[in-house]
Design an enzyme around this catalytic site. Structure first.
Site, PDB file in Angstrom:
ATOM      1  N   ASN A   1       1.746   3.071  -2.570  1.00  0.00           N
ATOM      2  CA  ASN A   1       1.133   4.037  -3.499  1.00  0.00           C
ATOM      3  C   ASN A   1      -0.120   4.652  -2.894  1.00  0.00           C
ATOM      4  O   ASN A   1      -0.381   5.844  -3.077  1.00  0.00           O
ATOM      5  CB  ASN A   1       0.828   3.372  -4.843  1.00  0.00           C
ATOM      6  CG  ASN A   1       2.048   3.356  -5.741  1.00  0.00           C
ATOM      7  OD1 ASN A   1       2.452   4.401  -6.246  1.00  0.00           O
ATOM      8  ND2 ASN A   1       2.657   2.191  -5.915  1.00  0.00           N
TER       9      ASN A   1
ATOM     10  N   HIS B   1       1.590   0.957 -12.820  1.00  0.00           N
ATOM     11  CA  HIS B   1       2.341  -0.266 -13.118  1.00  0.00           C
ATOM     12  C   HIS B   1       3.831   0.074 -13.190  1.00  0.00           C
ATOM     13  O   HIS B   1       4.209   1.098 -13.773  1.00  0.00           O
ATOM     14  CB  HIS B   1       1.853  -0.856 -14.445  1.00  0.00           C
ATOM     15  CG  HIS B   1       2.523  -2.148 -14.773  1.00  0.00           C
ATOM     16  ND1 HIS B   1       2.173  -3.338 -14.154  1.00  0.00           N
ATOM     17  CD2 HIS B   1       3.536  -2.442 -15.613  1.00  0.00           C
ATOM     18  CE1 HIS B   1       2.938  -4.305 -14.619  1.00  0.00           C
ATOM     19  NE2 HIS B   1       3.775  -3.790 -15.501  1.00  0.00           N
TER      20      HIS B   1
ATOM     21  N   GLY C   1       0.791  -1.243   0.000  1.00  0.00           N
ATOM     22  CA  GLY C   1       0.000   0.000   0.000  1.00  0.00           C
ATOM     23  C   GLY C   1       0.813   1.279   0.000  1.00  0.00           C
ATOM     24  O   GLY C   1       0.298   2.325   0.396  1.00  0.00           O
TER      25      GLY C   1
HETATM   26  C1  GAR Z   1       3.723  -1.171  -7.230  1.00  0.00           C
HETATM   27  O1  GAR Z   1       5.026  -1.251  -7.727  1.00  0.00           O
HETATM   28  C2  GAR Z   1       2.715  -1.135  -8.361  1.00  0.00           C
HETATM   29  O2  GAR Z   1       3.158  -0.404  -9.460  1.00  0.00           O
HETATM   30  C3  GAR Z   1       2.597  -2.604  -8.700  1.00  0.00           C
HETATM   31  O3  GAR Z   1       2.580  -3.242  -7.447  1.00  0.00           O
HETATM   32  C4  GAR Z   1       3.335  -2.471  -6.522  1.00  0.00           C
HETATM   33  C5  GAR Z   1       2.465  -2.204  -5.331  1.00  0.00           C
HETATM   34  O4  GAR Z   1       3.199  -1.563  -4.327  1.00  0.00           O
HETATM   35  N1  GAR Z   1       1.444  -2.888  -9.468  1.00  0.00           N
HETATM   36  C6  GAR Z   1       1.411  -3.767 -10.451  1.00  0.00           C
HETATM   37  O5  GAR Z   1       2.360  -4.477 -10.734  1.00  0.00           O
HETATM   38  C7  GAR Z   1       0.086  -3.873 -11.185  1.00  0.00           C
HETATM   39  N2  GAR Z   1       0.216  -4.646 -12.359  1.00  0.00           N
HETATM   40  P1  GAR Z   1       2.448  -0.810  -3.161  1.00  0.00           P
HETATM   41  O6  GAR Z   1       1.449  -1.815  -2.576  1.00  0.00           O
HETATM   42  O7  GAR Z   1       3.525  -0.484  -2.177  1.00  0.00           O
HETATM   43  O8  GAR Z   1       1.767   0.393  -3.741  1.00  0.00           O
END
Ligand code: GAR
Length: 200
Positions: free
Chosen positions: A14, A108, A12
């Site tokens: 982002n 992404h 989480g």
């Molecule tokens: C992030 O790097 C996001 O871009 C990626 O998952 C991670 C989540 O991190 N999403 C994808 O790969 C979607 N295809 P977070 O939970 O710390 O935000």
């Protein structure tokens, strides 16, 4: 005020970046709900600490369409205008996409259309690309295939490991996502909250 529905499956970070941007006045929106398909997703701890409405569901063993119906019900009840996927590791059903057509964003960790799906940073590293980055895009039924809104490039350094590269991409994600959400909101009149399609 634009009402955001955050969907996450994990850490989480982002989501936290979006929340911080709102707190600092850089994003004029309100987080109407935080939904996870993983009940013990670490991202929910922060959401609870912040007193946000949290919905911890378990998608295990439930048909995609049935699960998505539960999510749509929460989004509707929370009067969400814009759905922001923030590390939400599930494809969305047709029904979900059409209920929020043109109102679902995702981030992404690659320069799409390169390296969609899981382990984008690892894919970039293994292919030996010299530049990768992150992308914010609209969500359709495909795997990271929706139209692209914004991208940031990140150079792959000779001394990079998958982890160091991933960390630098993540840093850029945290800048790009709130900024792009604000740009989408700024050019959108949320004339109504309905299932009748996009107002973007
Ligand atoms: C992030 O790097 C996001 O871009 C990626 O998952 C991670 C989540 O991190 N999403 C994808 O790969 C979607 N295809 P977070 O939970 O710390 O935000």
């Amino acid at each position: 005020m634009t009402r955001l529905g955050i969907l996450l499956s994990g850490r989480g970070s982002n989501f936290q970046a979006i929340h911080r941007a709102i707190d600092r006045g850089n994003l004029s929106a309100k987080i109407a709900c935080v939904i996870s398909n993983i009940p013990d997703a670490p991202g929910l701890v922060y959401a609870n600490e912040q007193g946000l409405p949290v919905f911890a569901l378990d998608s295990k063993g439930i048909q995609r369409a049935d699960f998505d119906r539960q999510v749509i019900a929460i989004l509707e009840q929370s009067r969400v205008d814009l759905v922001c996927l923030a590390g939400y590791m599930r494809l969305l059903s047709k029904e979900f996409i059409s209920a929020y057509a043109g109102r679902i964003l995702n981030i992404h960790p690659s320069l799409l259309p390169s390296f969609p799906g899981l382990h984008a940073q690892q894919q970039a590293f293994e292919h030996g690309v010299k530049i990768t980055g992150c992308t914010v895009h609209y969500v359709d039924e495909g795997l990271d295939t929706g139209s692209i809104l914004a991208q940031t490039a990140v150079e792959v350094l000779a001394e990079d490991t998958e982890e160091s590269l991933g960390a630098r991409i993540l840093e850029q994600e945290h800048r790009l996502y709130p900024k792009t959400i604000q740009a989408v909101i700024s050019r959108t009149a949320w004339t109504k909250r309905s299932k009748s399609g996009s107002s973007l």
